[in-house]
Motif scaffolding. Structure first.
Motif, PDB file in Angstrom:
ATOM      1  N   TRP A  47       0.848  -1.186   0.000  1.00  0.00           N
ATOM      2  CA  TRP A  47       0.000   0.000   0.000  1.00  0.00           C
ATOM      3  C   TRP A  47       0.884   1.237   0.000  1.00  0.00           C
ATOM      4  N   ASP A  48       0.458   2.263  -0.758  1.00  0.00           N
ATOM      5  CA  ASP A  48       1.097   3.570  -0.666  1.00  0.00           C
ATOM      6  C   ASP A  48       0.052   4.655  -0.859  1.00  0.00           C
ATOM      7  N   THR A  49       0.444   5.889  -0.676  1.00  0.00           N
ATOM      8  CA  THR A  49      -0.504   7.000  -0.683  1.00  0.00           C
ATOM      9  C   THR A  49      -0.789   7.581  -2.068  1.00  0.00           C
ATOM     10  N   ASN A  50      -0.074   7.159  -3.089  1.00  0.00           N
ATOM     11  CA  ASN A  50      -0.304   7.635  -4.444  1.00  0.00           C
ATOM     12  C   ASN A  50      -1.460   6.839  -5.058  1.00  0.00           C
ATOM     13  N   PRO A  51      -2.564   7.498  -5.453  1.00  0.00           N
ATOM     14  CA  PRO A  51      -3.716   6.762  -5.963  1.00  0.00           C
ATOM     15  C   PRO A  51      -3.576   6.267  -7.405  1.00  0.00           C
ATOM     16  N   GLU A  52      -2.545   6.697  -8.122  1.00  0.00           N
ATOM     17  CA  GLU A  52      -2.385   6.304  -9.526  1.00  0.00           C
ATOM     18  C   GLU A  52      -1.888   4.868  -9.629  1.00  0.00           C
ATOM     19  N   ILE A  53      -2.637   4.063 -10.359  1.00  0.00           N
ATOM     20  CA  ILE A  53      -2.274   2.657 -10.535  1.00  0.00           C
ATOM     21  C   ILE A  53      -1.522   2.509 -11.854  1.00  0.00           C
ATOM     22  N   PRO A  54      -0.279   2.036 -11.799  1.00  0.00           N
ATOM     23  CA  PRO A  54       0.516   1.901 -13.026  1.00  0.00           C
ATOM     24  C   PRO A  54       0.085   0.679 -13.838  1.00  0.00           C
ATOM     25  N   ALA A  55       0.316   0.745 -15.134  1.00  0.00           N
ATOM     26  CA  ALA A  55       0.106  -0.421 -15.993  1.00  0.00           C
ATOM     27  C   ALA A  55       1.175  -1.448 -15.629  1.00  0.00           C
ATOM     28  N   PRO A  56       0.891  -2.690 -15.644  1.00  0.00           N
ATOM     29  CA  PRO A  56      -0.322  -3.379 -16.060  1.00  0.00           C
ATOM     30  C   PRO A  56      -1.335  -3.571 -14.928  1.00  0.00           C
ATOM     31  N   PHE A  57      -1.063  -3.027 -13.753  1.00  0.00           N
ATOM     32  CA  PHE A  57      -1.939  -3.225 -12.605  1.00  0.00           C
ATOM     33  C   PHE A  57      -3.250  -2.458 -12.727  1.00  0.00           C
ATOM     34  N   ASP A  58      -3.372  -1.612 -13.723  1.00  0.00           N
ATOM     35  CA  ASP A  58      -4.592  -0.848 -13.927  1.00  0.00           C
ATOM     36  C   ASP A  58      -5.686  -1.658 -14.617  1.00  0.00           C
ATOM     37  N   ARG A  59      -5.419  -2.915 -14.894  1.00  0.00           N
ATOM     38  CA  ARG A  59      -6.406  -3.818 -15.489  1.00  0.00           C
ATOM     39  C   ARG A  59      -7.046  -4.648 -14.379  1.00  0.00           C
ATOM     40  N   PRO A  60      -8.134  -5.363 -14.693  1.00  0.00           N
ATOM     41  CA  PRO A  60      -8.739  -6.224 -13.667  1.00  0.00           C
ATOM     42  C   PRO A  60      -7.712  -7.204 -13.112  1.00  0.00           C
ATOM     43  N   PRO A  61      -7.866  -7.620 -11.833  1.00  0.00           N
ATOM     44  CA  PRO A  61      -6.891  -8.525 -11.213  1.00  0.00           C
ATOM     45  C   PRO A  61      -6.572  -9.734 -12.075  1.00  0.00           C
ATOM     46  N   GLY A  62      -5.288  -9.951 -12.280  1.00  0.00           N
ATOM     47  CA  GLY A  62      -4.819 -11.111 -13.013  1.00  0.00           C
ATOM     48  C   GLY A  62      -4.964 -11.032 -14.512  1.00  0.00           C
ATOM     49  N   ALA A  63      -5.584  -9.981 -15.046  1.00  0.00           N
ATOM     50  CA  ALA A  63      -5.754  -9.864 -16.494  1.00  0.00           C
ATOM     51  C   ALA A  63      -4.393  -9.671 -17.140  1.00  0.00           C
ATOM     52  N   LEU A  64      -4.103 -10.489 -18.087  1.00  0.00           N
ATOM     53  CA  LEU A  64      -2.800 -10.400 -18.729  1.00  0.00           C
ATOM     54  C   LEU A  64      -2.768  -9.247 -19.718  1.00  0.00           C
ATOM     55  N   ALA A  65      -1.769  -8.446 -19.570  1.00  0.00           N
ATOM     56  CA  ALA A  65      -1.513  -7.376 -20.524  1.00  0.00           C
ATOM     57  C   ALA A  65      -0.360  -7.834 -21.401  1.00  0.00           C
ATOM     58  N   ASP A  71       1.929 -15.696  -9.960  1.00  0.00           N
ATOM     59  CA  ASP A  71       0.826 -16.541 -10.423  1.00  0.00           C
ATOM     60  C   ASP A  71      -0.446 -15.724 -10.627  1.00  0.00           C
ATOM     61  N   ASN A  72      -0.590 -14.637  -9.902  1.00  0.00           N
ATOM     62  CA  ASN A  72      -1.729 -13.744 -10.020  1.00  0.00           C
ATOM     63  C   ASN A  72      -1.291 -12.397  -9.461  1.00  0.00           C
ATOM     64  N   TRP A  73      -1.898 -11.321  -9.921  1.00  0.00           N
ATOM     65  CA  TRP A  73      -1.522  -9.989  -9.464  1.00  0.00           C
ATOM     66  C   TRP A  73      -2.641  -9.024  -9.788  1.00  0.00           C
ATOM     67  N   GLY A  74      -2.604  -7.870  -9.132  1.00  0.00           N
ATOM     68  CA  GLY A  74      -3.620  -6.863  -9.389  1.00  0.00           C
ATOM     69  C   GLY A  74      -3.374  -5.615  -8.563  1.00  0.00           C
ATOM     70  N   GLY A  75      -4.294  -4.687  -8.672  1.00  0.00           N
ATOM     71  CA  GLY A  75      -4.188  -3.454  -7.925  1.00  0.00           C
ATOM     72  C   GLY A  75      -5.522  -2.742  -7.887  1.00  0.00           C
ATOM     73  N   TYR A  76      -5.716  -1.930  -6.879  1.00  0.00           N
ATOM     74  CA  TYR A  76      -6.934  -1.140  -6.797  1.00  0.00           C
ATOM     75  C   TYR A  76      -6.694   0.096  -5.947  1.00  0.00           C
TER      76      TYR A  76
END
Length: 132
Positions: free
Chosen positions: A55-73, A99-104
């Motif tokens: 967790w951090d205080t910057n609300p901007e989610i970088p690519a590829p984490f800006d996609r739905p959890p685990g969605a392959l970019a 194996d899986n990753w994401g961000g929100y």
């Protein structure tokens, strides 16, 4: 060091190297791209999986984490002439090794948490466990 000790203590020692590498990438990004606090959390999940969240205080989610959890970019490697100082390799490592990753984003909640949470999961594979 703590991550290594916790995983060894919970019978997931085979995940140590990958978990340390990926956690380091997420913590480094939190440090470099956020002006506020940051925190790392590890959690054992069903099916012998480990989830690490940063967790951090910057609300901007970088690519590829800006996609739905685990969605392959599409994996986009940095240009061959790009310097390592330019960055761009850390989240590529997370995407290709986890194996899986994401961000929100985290909005205003009761406890004042704001910013974002990036996470990854690694599965413990019994056949990889070394005999003690």
């Amino acid at each position: 060091m703590t991550l290594r000790a916790v995983l060894a203590g919970h019978g997931m020692a085979e995940l140590v190297d990958t978990a340390e590498l990926l956690a380091c990438e997420l913590v480094t990004n939190a440090y470099r791209h956020s002006a506020g606090l940051a925190a790392l959390r590890m959690r054992a999940m069903e099916g012998n999986r480990l989830r690490v969240g940063v967790w951090d205080t910057n609300p901007e989610i970088p690519a590829p984490f800006d996609r739905p959890p685990g969605a392959l970019a599409p994996l986009r490697a940095p240009a061959p002439d790009a310097s390592t100082v330019d960055g761009g390799r850390g989240l590529l490592l997370v995407q290709s090794c986890a194996d899986n990753w994401g961000g929100y984003r985290l909005g205003d909640d009761l406890f004042g948490w704001r910013g974002k949470l990036l996470w990854f999961e690694l599965a413990s594979r019994p056949e990889m466990v070394r005999a003690a």
